[in-house]
Design a protein around this motif. Structure first.
Motif, PDB file in Angstrom:
ATOM      1  N   ARG A   2     -17.929  32.943  -4.866  1.00  0.00           N
ATOM      2  CA  ARG A   2     -18.973  32.120  -5.497  1.00  0.00           C
ATOM      3  C   ARG A   2     -19.193  32.547  -6.945  1.00  0.00           C
ATOM      4  O   ARG A   2     -19.395  31.704  -7.822  1.00  0.00           O
ATOM      5  CB  ARG A   2     -20.275  32.218  -4.713  1.00  0.00           C
ATOM      6  CG  ARG A   2     -20.202  31.500  -3.368  1.00  0.00           C
ATOM      7  CD  ARG A   2     -21.514  31.469  -2.667  1.00  0.00           C
ATOM      8  NE  ARG A   2     -22.473  30.682  -3.453  1.00  0.00           N
ATOM      9  CZ  ARG A   2     -23.790  30.705  -3.251  1.00  0.00           C
ATOM     10  NH1 ARG A   2     -24.297  31.472  -2.301  1.00  0.00           N
ATOM     11  NH2 ARG A   2     -24.590  29.982  -3.996  1.00  0.00           N
ATOM     12  N   LEU A   3     -19.142  33.854  -7.215  1.00  0.00           N
ATOM     13  CA  LEU A   3     -19.262  34.351  -8.581  1.00  0.00           C
ATOM     14  C   LEU A   3     -18.087  33.867  -9.424  1.00  0.00           C
ATOM     15  O   LEU A   3     -18.260  33.406 -10.549  1.00  0.00           O
ATOM     16  CB  LEU A   3     -19.342  35.881  -8.601  1.00  0.00           C
ATOM     17  CG  LEU A   3     -19.367  36.535  -9.989  1.00  0.00           C
ATOM     18  CD1 LEU A   3     -20.665  36.181 -10.707  1.00  0.00           C
ATOM     19  CD2 LEU A   3     -19.203  38.034  -9.867  1.00  0.00           C
ATOM     20  N   TYR A  16     -25.429  37.810  -8.199  1.00  0.00           N
ATOM     21  CA  TYR A  16     -24.361  38.436  -7.412  1.00  0.00           C
ATOM     22  C   TYR A  16     -24.733  39.864  -7.048  1.00  0.00           C
ATOM     23  O   TYR A  16     -24.638  40.261  -5.887  1.00  0.00           O
ATOM     24  CB  TYR A  16     -23.056  38.401  -8.200  1.00  0.00           C
ATOM     25  CG  TYR A  16     -21.952  39.232  -7.577  1.00  0.00           C
ATOM     26  CD1 TYR A  16     -21.249  38.785  -6.461  1.00  0.00           C
ATOM     27  CD2 TYR A  16     -21.624  40.478  -8.106  1.00  0.00           C
ATOM     28  CE1 TYR A  16     -20.245  39.551  -5.897  1.00  0.00           C
ATOM     29  CE2 TYR A  16     -20.623  41.252  -7.551  1.00  0.00           C
ATOM     30  CZ  TYR A  16     -19.932  40.784  -6.440  1.00  0.00           C
ATOM     31  OH  TYR A  16     -18.945  41.545  -5.871  1.00  0.00           O
ATOM     32  N   LEU A  29     -19.248  35.998  -1.416  1.00  0.00           N
ATOM     33  CA  LEU A  29     -20.106  36.188  -2.577  1.00  0.00           C
ATOM     34  C   LEU A  29     -19.270  36.338  -3.853  1.00  0.00           C
ATOM     35  O   LEU A  29     -19.588  35.740  -4.887  1.00  0.00           O
ATOM     36  CB  LEU A  29     -20.992  37.417  -2.360  1.00  0.00           C
ATOM     37  CG  LEU A  29     -22.212  37.575  -3.237  1.00  0.00           C
ATOM     38  CD1 LEU A  29     -23.127  36.366  -3.123  1.00  0.00           C
ATOM     39  CD2 LEU A  29     -22.962  38.837  -2.856  1.00  0.00           C
ATOM     40  N   GLY A  30     -18.179  37.094  -3.757  1.00  0.00           N
ATOM     41  CA  GLY A  30     -17.279  37.250  -4.906  1.00  0.00           C
ATOM     42  C   GLY A  30     -16.628  35.935  -5.308  1.00  0.00           C
ATOM     43  O   GLY A  30     -16.459  35.650  -6.506  1.00  0.00           O
ATOM     44  N   GLU A  36     -23.998  36.769 -12.611  1.00  0.00           N
ATOM     45  CA  GLU A  36     -23.743  38.161 -12.250  1.00  0.00           C
ATOM     46  C   GLU A  36     -24.993  38.861 -11.719  1.00  0.00           C
ATOM     47  O   GLU A  36     -24.907  39.682 -10.806  1.00  0.00           O
ATOM     48  CB  GLU A  36     -23.208  38.918 -13.468  1.00  0.00           C
ATOM     49  CG  GLU A  36     -22.699  40.298 -13.123  1.00  0.00           C
ATOM     50  CD  GLU A  36     -22.027  40.967 -14.298  1.00  0.00           C
ATOM     51  OE1 GLU A  36     -21.821  42.187 -14.206  1.00  0.00           O
ATOM     52  OE2 GLU A  36     -21.730  40.290 -15.293  1.00  0.00           O
TER      53      GLU A  36
END
Length: 85
Positions: A62-63, A73, A59-60, A70
């Protein structure tokens, strides 16, 4: 009588022997390099299982790549953490 042609090898015999040795060593070195490269690449290949990355790390990433914003996220991170045992 040791030699059939008199006093030893003629010019063509020396040439053939020299060319044969160059080809032999060239072939031997080529085989060694190819074997080394094959074994080196086998060590780099994954063993079939993906490296363990947590859902939070993905997930981080992808951000960081800009695939999600954000707000999304944080929403997904909250959902992940609430569903863990």
């Amino acid at each position: 009588m040791m030699f059939w042609y008199g006093d030893g090898m003629n010019g063509w015999g020396w040439f053939a022997m020299s060319a044969g040795m160059v080809l032999f060593w060239g072939l031997l070195i080529t085989v060694a390099v190819m074997l080394f490269r094959t074994l080196d690449r086998a060590g780099e290949r994954p063993t079939g299982s993906r490296p363990s990355t947590s859902a939070e790390q993905i997930l981080g990433e992808r951000l960081a790549r800009g695939e999600i914003d954000e707000e999304e996220y944080r929403r997904r991170l909250t959902a992940l953490r609430s569903s863990e045992p």
